[in-house]
Design an enzyme around this catalytic site. Structure first.
Site, PDB file in Angstrom:
ATOM      1  N   GLY A  84      -0.749  -0.620  -2.245  1.00 29.51           N
ATOM      2  CA  GLY A  84      -1.452  -1.844  -1.901  1.00 29.51           C
ATOM      3  C   GLY A  84      -2.027  -2.587  -3.080  1.00 29.51           C
ATOM      4  O   GLY A  84      -2.612  -3.670  -2.904  1.00 29.51           O
ATOM      5  N   ASP A 197       9.601   1.072   8.044  1.00 28.52           N
ATOM      6  CA  ASP A 197       8.916  -0.220   7.935  1.00 28.52           C
ATOM      7  C   ASP A 197       9.768  -1.280   7.252  1.00 28.52           C
ATOM      8  O   ASP A 197       9.401  -2.448   7.210  1.00 28.52           O
ATOM      9  CB  ASP A 197       7.591  -0.061   7.190  1.00 28.52           C
ATOM     10  CG  ASP A 197       7.767   0.460   5.771  1.00 28.52           C
ATOM     11  OD1 ASP A 197       8.913   0.537   5.282  1.00 28.52           O
ATOM     12  OD2 ASP A 197       6.744   0.808   5.143  1.00 28.52           O
TER      13      ASP A 197
END
Length: 223
Positions: A84, A197
């Protein structure tokens, strides 16, 4: 008859003798320790380098350590990647990492999350430039891993994002891998190399990612 051995023992146990011995041997011991200390390769990246969703030890950074041990011994990989992370986060973390690890080589793998969040290109460019400059000023060589954005971001934006890595590399005299995920994200069947994902490469993709990095990295490993 035992007086001379006693005097000898007293001398060798004395502080003066220990100090003399330390003075004689310490430089040699220090030189040996310094020679044996590995050179550090610091990776500052995001989830692509932090083994997100992967079994520990299977990511490209871990595979890099194995390859270095086999082909270029004497290097230690320090993987300081955080899932992230953005270029701003990397820039803020880098000074402490440079001071702690004193790397000889810094790999910067950031910018993908900037694009996903729609952050300004100028900010990403400035952050990457600042990181590359700080690493060079600390005495490290720099390798920048370029990223690309999907076509749905628009052709013009995608080209500008791709180009910013080349601009940073040229301005800061850094080596460049134009597209870190070449052969992974743009392969014939890219979904086969991604996790569910469809954002993060799976374990099968990690050797290809390392192979993308290795040619430029190998050049920087040379004295």
């Amino acid at each position: 008859m035992d007086r001379i051995p006693q005097l000898t023992r007293r001398y060798f146990n004395s502080g003066l003798c220990r100090a003399l011995l330390a003075g004689a041997w310490a430089p040699g011991l220090l030189a040996a320790a310094t020679a044996a200390e590995p050179r550090r390769l610091l990776i500052v990246g995001d989830s692509l380098s932090a083994e997100y969703g992967l079994q520990r030890g299977t990511g490209w950074a871990a595979l890099l350590q194995q390859r270095l041990d086999a082909r270029q011994p004497g290097w230690q990989v320090v993987n300081a990647s955080i899932s992230g992370d953005t270029s701003s986060g990397g820039q803020s973390r880098l000074p402490a990492l440079l001071a702690q690890h004193r790397p000889a080589l810094v790999v910067i793998e950031l910018g993908g999350n900037d694009a996903l969040r729609g952050l300004p290109l100028e900010m990403t460019r400035d952050n990457l430039r600042a990181m590359a400059r700080a690493a060079r000023q600390a005495g490290a060589r720099v390798l920048l891993l370029g990223m690309q954005v999907p076509p749905n971001y628009g052709a013009r934006h995608a080209e500008q994002f791709r180009q910013l890595y080349a601009e940073v590399a040229k301005a800061e005299q850094a080596a460049l891998v134009p597209f870190f995920l070449a052969g992974v994200a743009d392969g014939a069947n890219p979904t086969a190399l991604f996790q569910a994902d469809r954002i993060h490469p799976n374990e099968a993709a990690q050797p290809r990612m390392l192979d993308n990095v290795w040619p430029e990295l190998r050049r920087l490993l040379k004295p």
